[in-house]
Design a protein around this motif. Structure first.
Motif, PDB file in Angstrom:
ATOM      1  N   THR A  45      55.034   3.604  -6.535  1.00 53.27           N
ATOM      2  CA  THR A  45      55.138   2.902  -7.750  1.00 53.27           C
ATOM      3  C   THR A  45      56.971   3.845  -8.511  1.00 53.27           C
ATOM      4  OG1 THR A  45      55.343   2.293 -10.282  1.00 53.27           O
ATOM      5  CG2 THR A  45      54.303   4.149  -9.424  1.00 53.27           C
ATOM      6  N   ASN A  57      55.933   1.231   0.101  1.00 51.88           N
ATOM      7  CA  ASN A  57      55.385   0.571  -0.324  1.00 51.88           C
ATOM      8  C   ASN A  57      54.725  -0.149   0.484  1.00 51.88           C
ATOM      9  OD1 ASN A  57      57.634   0.082  -2.678  1.00 51.88           O
ATOM     10  ND2 ASN A  57      55.533   0.738  -3.077  1.00 51.88           N
ATOM     11  N   SER A  94      62.736   0.267  -4.457  1.00 46.71           N
ATOM     12  CA  SER A  94      61.369   1.088  -5.554  1.00 46.71           C
ATOM     13  C   SER A  94      61.552   2.047  -4.426  1.00 46.71           C
ATOM     14  CB  SER A  94      59.591   0.536  -5.371  1.00 46.71           C
ATOM     15  OG  SER A  94      59.931  -0.053  -4.371  1.00 46.71           O
TER      16      SER A  94
END
Length: 387
Positions: free
Chosen positions: A80, A53, A111
């Motif tokens: 994601t 990310n 994540s």
């Protein structure tokens, strides 16, 4: 240097002396190129899944898109933990010939870990890029016996010329030594004297003080469009604090002209365009079949386009916008890249890093913090356990 900057229709006001700015700490950090290359040579895969990310993936995306035609393995970017997307990646890959590469400086990006667990469950091999700390990713690496390489102590968005982006780039066959060499040229030159990035940062600040609080970034080159998310991250996360900074948005040119030029010319006058273009397009030329030459096109024969280069056609679209801006005396800037090679892409990476740092320093905000990013991360993590 292969990078050319133009700034038009804007009165640039100096608000801070360049000599007051310290050299960015990331410019002093050097990757272990030999270790990266040795690690990449041990990898034999047909597909690479990069999980990250923000800065852990935006810089690699920029390198990958720039040289995508030279990469002979399939690359999947995972930003994601959406199960639908993860399922599609698994459906398109085979665990026996795919390497999964999670990247996280802290090792605690939730994540990233959640996406990683999806692939661990399916027995994919893993090679991590993370800090040598007590982060969760480092502990997973140790427990599972995965290979890894150290993420240097540099903020993610400024780590594009270190292991963070160079490790996956090396696996893709990109010449990371040349990319790094191009970046080093900028680091050495910009650390010594005022430069084009400083001038552009001053221009954006001057524009902001005149009400231009949005920067439109049309990319007239698909090969460099991977730099768009990195540009947005660098400027937003570095500059936009304490009520300062401009919003950055963009798209591919000339496509954006068919919708956002209406906003640019017909809406509120609060946008300063920052065009990124390449002078290194392929030499293909238009070939109009003889039986189509007499077709009317805006009062000209279609055949009049015969022999025109496609690169010139793209440039003509850009020049049309430039002329319209000049006619209305609207401010804009243009960054032209004379060649899309390893060194020039490394230079562009470093240029954008300095642009962000200078933009923050001019506004007297800390270039290296991201307090509101951390706040939302903490709240998102807590929300997972609030049933």
């Amino acid at each position: 240097m292969s990078l050319e900057l133009e700034i038009d229709n804007l009165d640039i006001k100096e608000t801070r002396k360049y000599a007051e700015i310290e050299n960015p700490p990331f410019s002093q950090i050097k990757p272990d190129i030999d270790e990266i290359k040795a690690s990449a040579e041990e990898v034999d895969c047909q597909s690479l899944v990069v999980i990250g990310n923000g800065g852990s993936i935006t810089s690699f995306r920029a390198l990958y898109y720039s040289f995508i035609d030279e990469v002979d393995i399939d690359v999947h970017l995972v930003t994601t933990q959406e199960p639908d997307y993860l399922r599609r990646v698994v459906s398109a890959t085979d665990s026996e010939n795919t390497l999964v590469m999670p990247i996280s400086k802290s090792g605690n990006t939730t994540s990233v870990l959640e996406s990683l667990l999806y692939f661990i469950k399916r027995d994919y091999p893993v090679f991590a890029v993370t800090s040598d700390n007590n982060g969760a990713l480092k502990n997973i690496v140790e427990r599972k016996g995965y290979n890894w390489i150290e993420h240097k102590d540099v903020g993610g968005r400024f780590s594009g010329l270190t292991e963070t982006a160079l490790m996956p780039a090396a696996i893709c066959g990109i010449d990371i030594e040349e990319v790094r060499a191009g970046g080093e040229e900028i680091y050495q030159k910009f650390n010594k004297s005022p430069n084009a990035a400083w001038k552009l940062a001053e221009a954006f600040h001057s524009a902001e003080r005149e009400g231009f609080d949005q920067i439109l970034t049309p990319f007239y080159t698909t090969r460099l469009f991977g730099f768009y998310p990195l540009t947005v991250q660098l400027m937003h996360e570095t500059v936009c604090k304490e009520g300062e900074g401009q919003s950055v948005f963009g798209d591919l040119g000339p496509e954006y002209q068919h919708h956002t030029n209406q906003r640019l010319f017909g809406g509120e006058e609060d946008i300063i365009p920052f065009f990124i273009r390449s002078k290194a397009h392929e030499k293909e030329r238009l070939d109009v079949p003889e039986d189509l030459t007499d077709i009317d096109l805006r009062g000209r024969d279609l055949g009049d386009l015969d022999g025109e280069s496609y690169g010139f056609a793209v440039d003509s679209e850009f020049r049309g916008v430039e002329l319209a801006l000049d006619e209305e005396e609207r401010p804009y800037s243009v960054l032209s890249i004379n060649s899309v090679g390893y060194r020039s892409v490394g230079r562009l990476m470093a240029f954008l890093q300095y642009l962000a740092v200078y933009s923050a320093e001019i506004r007297d905000v800390d270039p290296y913090s991201q307090p509101d990013v951390e706040k939302s991360k903490k709240m998102g993590f807590k929300r997972r356990f609030d049933r």
